[in-house]
Design a protein around this motif. Sequence first.
Motif, mmCIF file in Angstrom:
data_model
loop_
_atom_site.group_PDB
_atom_site.id
_atom_site.type_symbol
_atom_site.label_atom_id
_atom_site.label_comp_id
_atom_site.label_asym_id
_atom_site.label_seq_id
_atom_site.Cartn_x
_atom_site.Cartn_y
_atom_site.Cartn_z
ATOM 1 N N PHE A 23 0.829 -1.198 0.000
ATOM 2 C CA PHE A 23 0.000 0.000 0.000
ATOM 3 C C PHE A 23 0.867 1.254 0.000
ATOM 4 O O PHE A 23 0.566 2.216 -0.710
ATOM 5 N N ASP A 24 1.938 1.251 0.779
ATOM 6 C CA ASP A 24 2.829 2.418 0.825
ATOM 7 C C ASP A 24 3.389 2.729 -0.564
ATOM 8 O O ASP A 24 3.488 3.891 -0.954
ATOM 9 N N SER A 25 3.733 1.696 -1.308
ATOM 10 C CA SER A 25 4.257 1.884 -2.661
ATOM 11 C C SER A 25 3.175 2.458 -3.587
ATOM 12 O O SER A 25 3.427 3.390 -4.357
ATOM 13 N N LEU A 26 1.963 1.916 -3.498
ATOM 14 C CA LEU A 26 0.857 2.409 -4.328
ATOM 15 C C LEU A 26 0.473 3.833 -3.931
ATOM 16 O O LEU A 26 0.177 4.670 -4.788
ATOM 17 N N ASP A 43 -10.241 9.421 -9.035
ATOM 18 C CA ASP A 43 -9.914 8.874 -10.354
ATOM 19 C C ASP A 43 -8.507 8.280 -10.368
ATOM 20 O O ASP A 43 -8.269 7.231 -10.971
ATOM 21 N N ILE A 44 -7.582 8.956 -9.705
ATOM 22 C CA ILE A 44 -6.216 8.434 -9.606
ATOM 23 C C ILE A 44 -6.236 7.091 -8.876
ATOM 24 O O ILE A 44 -5.586 6.132 -9.311
ATOM 25 N N GLY A 45 -6.991 7.004 -7.797
ATOM 26 C CA GLY A 45 -7.111 5.745 -7.067
ATOM 27 C C GLY A 45 -7.686 4.642 -7.925
ATOM 28 O O GLY A 45 -7.217 3.495 -7.893
ATOM 29 N N ASN A 46 -8.706 4.982 -8.718
ATOM 30 C CA ASN A 46 -9.295 3.997 -9.633
ATOM 31 C C ASN A 46 -8.289 3.538 -10.675
ATOM 32 O O ASN A 46 -8.177 2.345 -10.962
ATOM 33 N N ALA A 47 -7.563 4.485 -11.251
ATOM 34 C CA ALA A 47 -6.574 4.126 -12.277
ATOM 35 C C ALA A 47 -5.481 3.244 -11.687
ATOM 36 O O ALA A 47 -5.153 2.180 -12.238
ATOM 37 N N ILE A 48 -4.918 3.663 -10.581
ATOM 38 C CA ILE A 48 -3.839 2.891 -9.957
ATOM 39 C C ILE A 48 -4.324 1.516 -9.520
ATOM 40 O O ILE A 48 -3.670 0.501 -9.767
ATOM 41 N N GLY A 49 -5.496 1.480 -8.902
ATOM 42 C CA GLY A 49 -6.045 0.202 -8.441
ATOM 43 C C GLY A 49 -6.309 -0.763 -9.576
ATOM 44 O O GLY A 49 -5.955 -1.948 -9.503
ATOM 45 N N GLU A 50 -6.920 -0.278 -10.645
ATOM 46 C CA GLU A 50 -7.243 -1.142 -11.788
ATOM 47 C C GLU A 50 -5.992 -1.580 -12.541
ATOM 48 O O GLU A 50 -5.852 -2.742 -12.903
#
Length: 173
Positions: A23-26, A43-50
């Motif tokens: 999580f720290d890296s993400l 949106d950034i969270g969605n992009a990174i997560g996906e």
Amino acid sequence: SFKDLDDGYDVIVKKTGATDEKFDSLKKTADELFSGSTFDMTDIGNAIGEVNTRFGYTDALLQSVSEQYLQFAKINDADVADSVGKTARIMTAWNLSAENLPDLLGMITAKGQETGVAVGSLMDKVLDNNAIFKEMGLSLEESISLMAQFEKNGINDSTALAALKTSVKNATK
């Protein structure tokens, strides 16, 4: 501002299940994308997560690809998570590698802009009919162009593709 950041982090955790070091890296990647950008942290969270979940990318590659998807979604007024999912399925269906992603996003954007067809709809139709396109010997680019033209001209793609498939079978005989 804190709530916006926290909401984005929550999305990353929800999509990836990441804890501790992962999580720290993400989170670091999200912070780097967020600083100085105009993108919403959710949106950034969605992009990174996906992107992390579907492709397994981390660090600089995760940041670069997530930013490409954020720009794609913004240009095309599309949902970033939906765009990642659909293009990942297209890449799998057509055996494309990560190096092909910028070209794929550009091709879909260009055809959407040329014809006025929503990119989500265009991607759905390419995915739904990819077996027929391959059977007909069409490339991905030709398939995207064909579906865009069908949509632009109000042609029922199911009927047209069934007729084309029958024609290919008859020509083969």
